[in-house]
Design a protein around this motif. Sequence first.
Motif, mmCIF file in Angstrom:
data_model
loop_
_atom_site.group_PDB
_atom_site.id
_atom_site.type_symbol
_atom_site.label_atom_id
_atom_site.label_comp_id
_atom_site.label_asym_id
_atom_site.label_seq_id
_atom_site.Cartn_x
_atom_site.Cartn_y
_atom_site.Cartn_z
ATOM 1 N N THR A 161 -6.525 -3.593 5.019
ATOM 2 C CA THR A 161 -6.094 -2.645 3.986
ATOM 3 C C THR A 161 -6.930 -1.360 4.006
ATOM 4 O O THR A 161 -6.402 -0.282 3.710
ATOM 5 N N CYS A 201 -2.024 -2.987 -5.214
ATOM 6 C CA CYS A 201 -3.258 -2.947 -4.420
ATOM 7 C C CYS A 201 -4.161 -4.145 -4.706
ATOM 8 O O CYS A 201 -5.364 -4.104 -4.424
ATOM 9 N N ILE A 234 0.838 -1.205 0.000
ATOM 10 C CA ILE A 234 0.000 0.000 0.000
ATOM 11 C C ILE A 234 0.871 1.253 0.000
ATOM 12 O O ILE A 234 0.604 2.222 -0.723
#
Length: 436
Positions: A185, A163, A147
């Motif tokens: 996430t 991602c 990320i």
Amino acid sequence: MTPKRVVIVGAGFAGYEAARSLTKALPPDSGVEIVLVNPMDYFLYLPLLPEVAAAVIDPRRITVSLPATLPGVRLVLGEVRSVSLDERTVHYTDPEGGAHGLGYDRLILAAGSVNKLLPIPGVAEHAHGFRNVAEALYLRDHIIRQIELADATDDPDERTARCTFVVVGAGYTGTEVAAQGPLFTDRIVERHPHLRHQKVRWLLLDLAPKVLPELDPRLSRAADRVLRHRGVEVGTGVSVREATCEGVHLTTGEFVPTRTLVWCVGVRPDPLVEETGLRTVKGRLVVDPTLVVPGHPDVFACGDAAAVPDLTRRGEVTAMTAQHATRQGKLAGRNVAASLGHGRMRRYKHHDLGFVVDLGGTQAAANPLRIPLSGLPAKAVTRGYHLLSMPGNRLRTAVDWILDVAAGRQTVQLGLVRSAAVPLDTELPRQGTRTG
């Protein structure tokens, strides 16, 4: 009387419980020495590993000290390399590379299991396993790093690949990892404003027709709904055909650009089992219902390493689950004591008491005593079950759960584990990361 020595190989669910039950079954003046050989000085509570990878709980919570919780048991740190049945000797290598031999009068083989590999090109080189603390910590750092690297690049294709997270295997572990993933996430992305409009993909793939195929269909459907609600792309009847450094080719022909492939397709018995030269079934040691290896009355085996006859299903052997390993370990300890004149031998017969699957947040799926539950009731049962099953660190674990709700997750890389230390191929050097 000549002092006796019982050597237990592995401190997973089976080995740990064998040591504990044997200690209880022997009278204080028995003169029997109990020796536990394990690469680490802790018992690893595997079911909560996905919560370590998702930064819900501290990794120390699921590592329970062996010396602290097994008084009267001598711990020998080492990786068992071979067993000489004729000489009644276990050969092991200590953490500093020294080779040793350890004689025994009784032997309990509870070596456990390791990542299961399939002959798929690129998987051993590019996938991340999920069987121990090192692998969980590596995955935790890896997800955060992807990320952060996505935020740092202006290349839209690279950002999309970083991602995207692919999990292969929709059993207990894979489903829990995929369920925890989006919650983790989402928390990381919140702190990176440049990624506000970037889609973060989580894919869960399995050749089976549904997630959690071994569970009640209602529980499978409940888990499927939770996954899809969180945006997880569930691909049943689909797997990876080839893995590369740029992404994965699926069996559907699609190419998914990604830097993350989490391998949760299952486990296989520890390679030590084959090296004993004893008869095996699908890589597991053949034993009789009392857990004795035929032809070797001084050798017992239990847990994932043993093909224990399932007396509730004629012709079958028990599944490789923590529930069976725990109960077989207890019986192995008692039966070893009986073989030394303390008690009587019993056969292993166990009916499943149900299963629990933690799906993160307020969601879970459980079937205690075959009563299917989902949502908050299942969550309460799941966490209660884990606290009761853990041999230590219960209060600390409960506090971490409370802090996760009250303060959120910490999303910084620890940098403790590098990829070279956690190869998926367990035939490669493990640097002490393999657990029993």
